[in-house]
Scaffold this active site. Sequence first.
Site, mmCIF file in Angstrom:
data_model
loop_
_atom_site.group_PDB
_atom_site.id
_atom_site.type_symbol
_atom_site.label_atom_id
_atom_site.label_comp_id
_atom_site.label_asym_id
_atom_site.label_seq_id
_atom_site.Cartn_x
_atom_site.Cartn_y
_atom_site.Cartn_z
ATOM 1 N N TYR A 22 -6.651 -14.188 0.070
ATOM 2 C CA TYR A 22 -7.370 -13.283 0.967
ATOM 3 C C TYR A 22 -8.717 -13.829 1.426
ATOM 4 O O TYR A 22 -9.389 -13.179 2.214
ATOM 5 C CB TYR A 22 -7.571 -11.921 0.286
ATOM 6 C CG TYR A 22 -6.272 -11.284 -0.121
ATOM 7 C CD1 TYR A 22 -5.352 -10.872 0.836
ATOM 8 C CD2 TYR A 22 -5.949 -11.112 -1.456
ATOM 9 C CE1 TYR A 22 -4.146 -10.301 0.474
ATOM 10 C CE2 TYR A 22 -4.738 -10.534 -1.835
ATOM 11 C CZ TYR A 22 -3.845 -10.134 -0.861
ATOM 12 O OH TYR A 22 -2.653 -9.563 -1.231
ATOM 13 N N ASP A 86 1.815 10.103 8.390
ATOM 14 C CA ASP A 86 1.903 11.386 9.091
ATOM 15 C C ASP A 86 0.531 11.874 9.532
ATOM 16 O O ASP A 86 0.377 12.379 10.654
ATOM 17 C CB ASP A 86 2.566 12.443 8.207
ATOM 18 C CG ASP A 86 4.068 12.262 8.103
ATOM 19 O OD1 ASP A 86 4.642 11.507 8.912
ATOM 20 O OD2 ASP A 86 4.657 12.886 7.203
ATOM 21 N N HIS A 99 -3.227 -6.513 8.610
ATOM 22 C CA HIS A 99 -2.991 -7.112 7.293
ATOM 23 C C HIS A 99 -3.655 -8.480 7.309
ATOM 24 O O HIS A 99 -3.400 -9.281 8.213
ATOM 25 C CB HIS A 99 -1.501 -7.260 7.002
ATOM 26 C CG HIS A 99 -0.794 -5.959 6.833
ATOM 27 N ND1 HIS A 99 -1.020 -5.141 5.757
ATOM 28 C CD2 HIS A 99 0.129 -5.342 7.608
ATOM 29 C CE1 HIS A 99 -0.253 -4.065 5.864
ATOM 30 N NE2 HIS A 99 0.436 -4.154 6.994
ATOM 31 N N ILE A 100 -4.501 -8.729 6.341
ATOM 32 C CA ILE A 100 -5.216 -10.002 6.278
ATOM 33 C C ILE A 100 -4.237 -11.157 6.108
ATOM 34 O O ILE A 100 -4.337 -12.181 6.772
ATOM 35 C CB ILE A 100 -6.256 -9.971 5.141
ATOM 36 C CG1 ILE A 100 -7.344 -8.946 5.481
ATOM 37 C CG2 ILE A 100 -6.851 -11.356 4.895
ATOM 38 C CD1 ILE A 100 -8.278 -8.626 4.341
ATOM 39 N N SER A 101 -3.277 -10.959 5.218
ATOM 40 C CA SER A 101 -2.263 -11.985 4.986
ATOM 41 C C SER A 101 -1.030 -11.679 5.837
ATOM 42 O O SER A 101 -0.956 -10.644 6.502
ATOM 43 C CB SER A 101 -1.881 -12.013 3.507
ATOM 44 O OG SER A 101 -1.299 -10.780 3.133
#
Length: 158
Positions: A22, A86, A99-101
């Site tokens: 990360y 929701d 998403h970082i990865s």
Amino acid sequence: MRIAVLHGPNLNLLGARRPEKYGTTTLAEITADVDQTAAQWGATAVHYQSNHEGALVDWVHAHRDAVDAIVINPAGLTPVAYSLLDAIRDTDRPFAVVHISQWHALDGKDRNDIFAPLAAVYLAGAGWHGYALAVEALVFKVQNRVAAEASGNAAAGW
């Protein structure tokens, strides 16, 4: 324009948690970068991080009328947080998933992202810079939608 930036579980440990995967950029540094990007586009970012799905749901409920778009990194909640999905969907605001990865290749497992089919913007694998890219994309989408509605040419969906 106000954009909510929501961070899920363990993201408070960015910079220290698994830096080989990360990176070493902290959540505070990401927040500063997002704030700068939002300001460049005439927007304001409001940030919230929690390790608990219910707290994220409560935050979305409390701020649903105060934001124009949402950026979320659901992290480990990605395949299971239906109540959070929701809550976000019920705001009727466009949202971006970050998403970082590369989420779908994480740990070599086949991963399901329940947020992906409804997201107006989806960024995975762009590292921490994905947050700023998501803000930029959402500002663009909201501005184009407002302009289209003003001219009577609004299309359904984001």
